[in-house]
Design a protein around this motif. Sequence first.
Motif, PDB file in Angstrom:
ATOM      1  N   ASP A 162       1.110  -1.151   0.265  1.00  0.00           N
ATOM      2  CA  ASP A 162      -0.338   0.158  -0.360  1.00  0.00           C
ATOM      3  C   ASP A 162       0.774   1.199   0.199  1.00  0.00           C
ATOM      4  OD1 ASP A 162      -1.414   2.335   1.641  1.00  0.00           O
ATOM      5  OD2 ASP A 162      -3.304   1.408   1.092  1.00  0.00           O
ATOM      6  N   THR A 163       0.159   2.551  -1.073  1.00  0.00           N
ATOM      7  CA  THR A 163       0.951   4.083  -0.176  1.00  0.00           C
ATOM      8  C   THR A 163       1.693   4.018   1.280  1.00  0.00           C
ATOM      9  OG1 THR A 163      -0.396   4.656  -1.445  1.00  0.00           O
ATOM     10  CG2 THR A 163       0.499   5.893  -0.976  1.00  0.00           C
ATOM     11  N   ASN A 164       0.644   3.750   2.272  1.00  0.00           N
ATOM     12  CA  ASN A 164       0.885   3.617   3.513  1.00  0.00           C
ATOM     13  C   ASN A 164       2.500   2.952   4.226  1.00  0.00           C
ATOM     14  OD1 ASN A 164      -1.254   5.681   3.656  1.00  0.00           O
ATOM     15  ND2 ASN A 164      -2.147   4.091   4.493  1.00  0.00           N
ATOM     16  N   VAL A 165       2.958   1.701   3.389  1.00  0.00           N
ATOM     17  CA  VAL A 165       3.784   0.578   3.671  1.00  0.00           C
ATOM     18  C   VAL A 165       5.027   1.857   3.209  1.00  0.00           C
ATOM     19  CG1 VAL A 165       5.201  -1.620   2.927  1.00  0.00           C
ATOM     20  CG2 VAL A 165       2.414  -1.020   3.754  1.00  0.00           C
ATOM     21  N   LEU A 166       4.722   1.554   1.522  1.00  0.00           N
ATOM     22  CA  LEU A 166       6.606   2.812   0.965  1.00  0.00           C
ATOM     23  C   LEU A 166       6.672   3.979   2.277  1.00  0.00           C
ATOM     24  CD1 LEU A 166       5.288   1.301  -2.922  1.00  0.00           C
ATOM     25  CD2 LEU A 166       7.347   0.774  -1.246  1.00  0.00           C
ATOM     26  N   LEU A 167       5.439   4.465   2.112  1.00  0.00           N
ATOM     27  CA  LEU A 167       5.953   5.787   2.265  1.00  0.00           C
ATOM     28  C   LEU A 167       6.634   5.996   3.898  1.00  0.00           C
ATOM     29  CD1 LEU A 167       2.778   8.459   1.494  1.00  0.00           C
ATOM     30  CD2 LEU A 167       5.353   8.196   0.668  1.00  0.00           C
ATOM     31  N   HIS A 168       5.697   5.004   4.495  1.00  0.00           N
ATOM     32  CA  HIS A 168       6.634   4.716   5.606  1.00  0.00           C
ATOM     33  C   HIS A 168       8.000   4.359   6.090  1.00  0.00           C
ATOM     34  CE1 HIS A 168       6.832   3.991  10.938  1.00  0.00           C
ATOM     35  NE2 HIS A 168       7.125   2.411   9.905  1.00  0.00           N
ATOM     36  N   ASP A 169       7.956   3.177   5.201  1.00  0.00           N
ATOM     37  CA  ASP A 169       9.378   2.686   4.799  1.00  0.00           C
ATOM     38  C   ASP A 169      10.058   2.577   2.965  1.00  0.00           C
ATOM     39  OD1 ASP A 169      12.078   1.233   5.192  1.00  0.00           O
ATOM     40  OD2 ASP A 169      10.909  -0.264   6.682  1.00  0.00           O
ATOM     41  N   PRO A 170      10.062   2.785   2.951  1.00  0.00           N
ATOM     42  CA  PRO A 170      11.004   2.462   1.206  1.00  0.00           C
ATOM     43  C   PRO A 170      11.824   1.442   1.844  1.00  0.00           C
ATOM     44  CG  PRO A 170      11.532   4.845   1.767  1.00  0.00           C
ATOM     45  CD  PRO A 170      11.093   4.705   3.363  1.00  0.00           C
ATOM     46  N   GLN A 171      12.473   1.492   2.220  1.00  0.00           N
ATOM     47  CA  GLN A 171      13.274  -0.175   2.203  1.00  0.00           C
ATOM     48  C   GLN A 171      12.293  -1.472   2.525  1.00  0.00           C
ATOM     49  OE1 GLN A 171      16.778  -0.315   1.069  1.00  0.00           O
ATOM     50  NE2 GLN A 171      16.310   1.996   0.977  1.00  0.00           N
ATOM     51  N   SER A 172      11.166  -1.070   2.675  1.00  0.00           N
ATOM     52  CA  SER A 172       9.894  -2.556   2.466  1.00  0.00           C
ATOM     53  C   SER A 172      10.827  -3.384   1.674  1.00  0.00           C
ATOM     54  CB  SER A 172       8.857  -1.844   2.592  1.00  0.00           C
ATOM     55  OG  SER A 172       8.154  -1.446   2.111  1.00  0.00           O
TER      56      SER A 172
ATOM     57  N   GLU B  20       9.027  14.481   6.481  1.00  0.00           N
ATOM     58  CA  GLU B  20       9.224  12.986   6.284  1.00  0.00           C
ATOM     59  C   GLU B  20       8.805  12.657   5.089  1.00  0.00           C
ATOM     60  OE1 GLU B  20      10.404   8.784   9.375  1.00  0.00           O
ATOM     61  OE2 GLU B  20       9.384  11.026   9.739  1.00  0.00           O
ATOM     62  N   THR B  21       7.213  12.215   5.057  1.00  0.00           N
ATOM     63  CA  THR B  21       6.450  11.363   4.220  1.00  0.00           C
ATOM     64  C   THR B  21       6.932  11.770   2.602  1.00  0.00           C
ATOM     65  OG1 THR B  21       4.879  11.688   5.432  1.00  0.00           O
ATOM     66  CG2 THR B  21       4.817  10.973   2.927  1.00  0.00           C
ATOM     67  N   GLY B  22       6.818  13.117   2.169  1.00  0.00           N
ATOM     68  CA  GLY B  22       8.020  14.038   1.337  1.00  0.00           C
ATOM     69  C   GLY B  22      10.005  13.051   0.680  1.00  0.00           C
ATOM     70  N   ARG B  23      10.016  13.197   1.576  1.00  0.00           N
ATOM     71  CA  ARG B  23      11.213  12.413   2.141  1.00  0.00           C
ATOM     72  C   ARG B  23      11.517  11.274   1.044  1.00  0.00           C
ATOM     73  NH1 ARG B  23      12.467  15.742   5.939  1.00  0.00           N
ATOM     74  NH2 ARG B  23      12.090  14.708   7.451  1.00  0.00           N
ATOM     75  N   ASN B  24      10.398  10.466   2.086  1.00  0.00           N
ATOM     76  CA  ASN B  24      10.391   8.421   1.503  1.00  0.00           C
ATOM     77  C   ASN B  24       9.838   8.718   0.487  1.00  0.00           C
ATOM     78  OD1 ASN B  24      11.780   8.375   4.043  1.00  0.00           O
ATOM     79  ND2 ASN B  24       9.224   7.656   5.445  1.00  0.00           N
ATOM     80  N   ALA B  25       8.968   9.219   0.089  1.00  0.00           N
ATOM     81  CA  ALA B  25       8.184   8.696  -1.840  1.00  0.00           C
ATOM     82  C   ALA B  25       9.341   8.867  -2.780  1.00  0.00           C
ATOM     83  CB  ALA B  25       7.883   9.915  -1.349  1.00  0.00           C
ATOM     84  N   ARG B  26      10.061  10.411  -1.972  1.00  0.00           N
ATOM     85  CA  ARG B  26      11.755  10.524  -3.495  1.00  0.00           C
ATOM     86  C   ARG B  26      12.463   9.353  -3.396  1.00  0.00           C
ATOM     87  NH1 ARG B  26      10.606  15.665  -1.333  1.00  0.00           N
ATOM     88  NH2 ARG B  26      12.216  15.776   0.589  1.00  0.00           N
ATOM     89  N   MET B  27      12.485   9.022  -1.949  1.00  0.00           N
ATOM     90  CA  MET B  27      13.087   7.445  -1.706  1.00  0.00           C
ATOM     91  C   MET B  27      12.515   6.221  -2.483  1.00  0.00           C
ATOM     92  SD  MET B  27      15.012   5.658   0.823  1.00  0.00           S
ATOM     93  CE  MET B  27      16.068   7.066   2.213  1.00  0.00           C
ATOM     94  N   VAL B  28      11.477   6.700  -2.587  1.00  0.00           N
ATOM     95  CA  VAL B  28      10.794   4.718  -3.097  1.00  0.00           C
ATOM     96  C   VAL B  28      10.976   5.428  -4.388  1.00  0.00           C
ATOM     97  CG1 VAL B  28       8.668   4.169  -3.702  1.00  0.00           C
ATOM     98  CG2 VAL B  28       9.641   4.337  -1.482  1.00  0.00           C
ATOM     99  N   SER B  29      11.150   6.447  -5.432  1.00  0.00           N
ATOM    100  CA  SER B  29      10.866   6.932  -6.240  1.00  0.00           C
ATOM    101  C   SER B  29      12.683   6.139  -7.276  1.00  0.00           C
ATOM    102  CB  SER B  29      10.357   8.724  -7.115  1.00  0.00           C
ATOM    103  OG  SER B  29       9.493   9.098  -6.825  1.00  0.00           O
TER     104      SER B  29
END
Length: 96
Positions: free
Chosen positions: A7-17, A45-54
């Motif tokens: 889910d989006t929440n999983v990726l935004l919480h932990d991009p390394q998931s 932090e949510t934005g940073r994690n979103a950029r990391m997932v990308s």
Amino acid sequence: MKNFILDTNVLLHDPQSLFKFQDNNIIIPITVIEEVDRFKKDMNETGRNARMVSRILDSMREKGSLASGVTMPVAERCGLRCLPKNISRICRLICG
């Protein structure tokens, strides 16, 4: 082997998931990737994690087409693929 839909929440919480499901399949719906893209502009932090997932997904795209499948950096047995399923498209991490 189990299938996990991230889910989006999983990726935004932990991009390394993306790398924590070992020998299981990970499925990322395209809508989740689109939602992650919307958060990239945030300066928290949510934005940073979103950029990391990308960045993680972009690095996988550099290795080849996600539709054809690419090898994950952490395990040669794993790869990420975008596949059509019914009408919607999904990204699927294939391990095994």
